[in-house]
Scaffold this active site. Structure first.
Site, PDB file in Angstrom:
ATOM      1  N   ASP A   1       0.853  -1.191   0.000  1.00  0.00           N
ATOM      2  CA  ASP A   1       0.000   0.000   0.000  1.00  0.00           C
ATOM      3  C   ASP A   1       0.889   1.241   0.000  1.00  0.00           C
ATOM      4  OD1 ASP A   1      -2.243   1.928   0.686  1.00  0.00           O
ATOM      5  OD2 ASP A   1      -3.307   0.018   0.763  1.00  0.00           O
TER       6      ASP A   1
ATOM      7  N   HIS B   1      -3.115   4.243  -3.811  1.00  0.00           N
ATOM      8  CA  HIS B   1      -2.458   3.465  -2.747  1.00  0.00           C
ATOM      9  C   HIS B   1      -1.051   2.995  -3.132  1.00  0.00           C
ATOM     10  CE1 HIS B   1      -6.063   3.065  -0.124  1.00  0.00           C
ATOM     11  NE2 HIS B   1      -6.673   3.268  -1.265  1.00  0.00           N
TER      12      HIS B   1
ATOM     13  N   GLU C   1     -10.202   3.883  -4.744  1.00  0.00           N
ATOM     14  CA  GLU C   1      -9.987   5.207  -4.148  1.00  0.00           C
ATOM     15  C   GLU C   1      -9.016   6.115  -4.905  1.00  0.00           C
ATOM     16  OE1 GLU C   1     -11.129   4.304   0.463  1.00  0.00           O
ATOM     17  OE2 GLU C   1      -9.025   4.070  -0.025  1.00  0.00           O
TER      18      GLU C   1
END
Ligand code: NAG
Ligand code: NAG
Ligand code: NAG
Ligand code: NAG
Ligand code: NAG
Length: 341
Positions: free
Chosen positions: A185, A238, A309
């Site tokens: 991440d 990420h 995201e």
């Protein structure tokens, strides 16, 4: 008189164990306890695997010391086709029949038999110094869902191989069959790569890294318990750790302030900000190397690409994006995003 009899009959079926998850069909045939000789766990590799599971170990070791003569000491396992691979949709059905003389398991695939052994393990009761199964029983079972998973995030907090194996043990006991391993991440890249050695600089500490051997160890451990391991290399959002050590050019907004009172101005959902710059060709060369190596490490047909995201405003920090818009003012962030779709 009749009422009293009914009450008695009702308690006859009241066995103590309840396999979890509940089998599709479980029929207790009587309540004559079957003492069994745990020596048979020694004789079969699949059984050894089961014995190795943390909760099983102490029970069966004690049982072996007490080994009862005349108890059941063998198990017959019939697998229709042991070549069926452990992949999405593999047949996990099984029949398990236990009576005073024998334990019989039959299944279409190896994975069904492994599930049957987990059920068998849950049926064993220890009481007053004895290990036994409460009565003859006939079980027919298959899962309701082919994908029964847990997502494990080792990219915010590093998890040791030992801890991951403990998680696998627990999953195994309740017949979960997929470990979705969110390995990387923004904050952390703990996976060693031969093709891009510098990525591991994104690890927290030298000892907090996964080597190729660690990954194989985890995959094998899970495999032996009928659990698939699906890797997730989250991108293009990420993404920061590792990349920032190797080639910052493949990132956008990595030095921006992530938050603002206005949500549309956010460059990330949480700090630190950074996304792969999907207009940079070098990004694709790097991703190609990562995919080649990681997909070679894992055996599952499924590979999780993340893709969650993405923040629009992050790309306003990319010169490539600004130039791309300038070159044709009809272009939009949505248009850019559709490159990915
Ligand atoms: C059982 O566990 C021991 C100790 O962790 C290990 O050495 C052995 O390889 C395991 N056996 C199997 C069949 O997994
Ligand atoms: C056993 O399973 C393998 C893998 O799915 C398949 O290729 C093979 O044909 C099967 N064998 C039989 C006899 O069904
Ligand atoms: C990326 O590659 C394409 C195709 O080779 C080329 O047309 C383009 O100019 C390259 N862009 C950059 C930023 O290097
Ligand atoms: C980001 O860039 C797009 C495209 O040029 C523009 O429409 C948008 O207003 C910009 N957003 C911010 C917060 O500057
Ligand atoms: C400019 O971008 C729009 C939207 O993507 C596209 O439809 C159009 O063909 C582009 N114009 C040129 C000259 O490339």
């Amino acid at each position: 008189m009749k009422l009293a009899l009914l009450t008695v009959l009702a308690t006859v079926g009241a066995v103590k164990v309840n396999p979890l998850p509940q089998p599709q069909s479980i029929e207790w045939l009587n309540e004559n306890a079957i003492v069994f000789n745990p020596l048979f766990w020694k004789q079969n590799t699949i059984l050894k695997l089961l014995k190795n599971q943390s909760l099983a170990t102490s029970r069966f070791q004690q049982a072996r010391l007490k080994g009862e003569n005349g108890a059941i000491d063998s198990i017959t396992i019939t697998i229709e086709n042991s070549s069926i691979p452990l992949q999405l949709g593999a047949d996990e059905s099984y029949n398990l029949i236990i009576d005073n003389n024998a334990i019989n398991i039959d299944s279409v695939s190896t994975w069904g038999s492994i599930q049957a052994l987990k059920t068998l393990q849950q049926l064993v009761v220890y009481e007053k110094g004895q290990f036994f199964i409460e009565g003859s029983v006939r079980i027919e079972d298959h899962p309701n869902y082919p994908h029964r998973g847990v997502m494990l995030d080792s990219a915010r907090n590093f998890l040791s191989v030992k801890k991951i194996k403990e998680q696998i043990d627990i999953m195994s006991l309740v017949k979960l069959n997929v470990l979705h391993w969110h390995i990387t991440d923004t904050q952390l890249w703990p996976l060693q790569l031969e093709s891009i050695p510098g990525m591991i600089e994104g690890a927290y500490l030298e000892r907090e890294q996964y080597s190729k051997n660690d990954v194989e160890d985890i995959i094998n451990y899970a495999y032996e318990r009928g659990i698939r391991v699906i890797p997730e290399i989250d991108m293009p959002g990420h993404s920061r750790a590792g990349y920032i050590n190797v080639n910052e050019d493949v990132l956008a907004c990595q030095h921006s302030w992530w938050s603002n009172d206005d949500y549309s101005l956010h460059t990330a959902v949480e700090p630190p900000a950074s996304q792969l710059d999907i207009l940079n060709n070098e990004t694709y060369l790097m991703v190609e190397k990562i995919y080649n190596e990681v997909s070679g490490l894992f055996q599952d047909y499924v590979f999780h690409v993340g893709a969650d995201e993405l923040q629009a405003n992050c790309y306003n920090y990319s010169q490539l994006f600004v130039d791309w818009i300038k070159a044709n003012l009809s272009r939009t962030y949505q248009g850019l995003k559709s490159i990915l779709d």
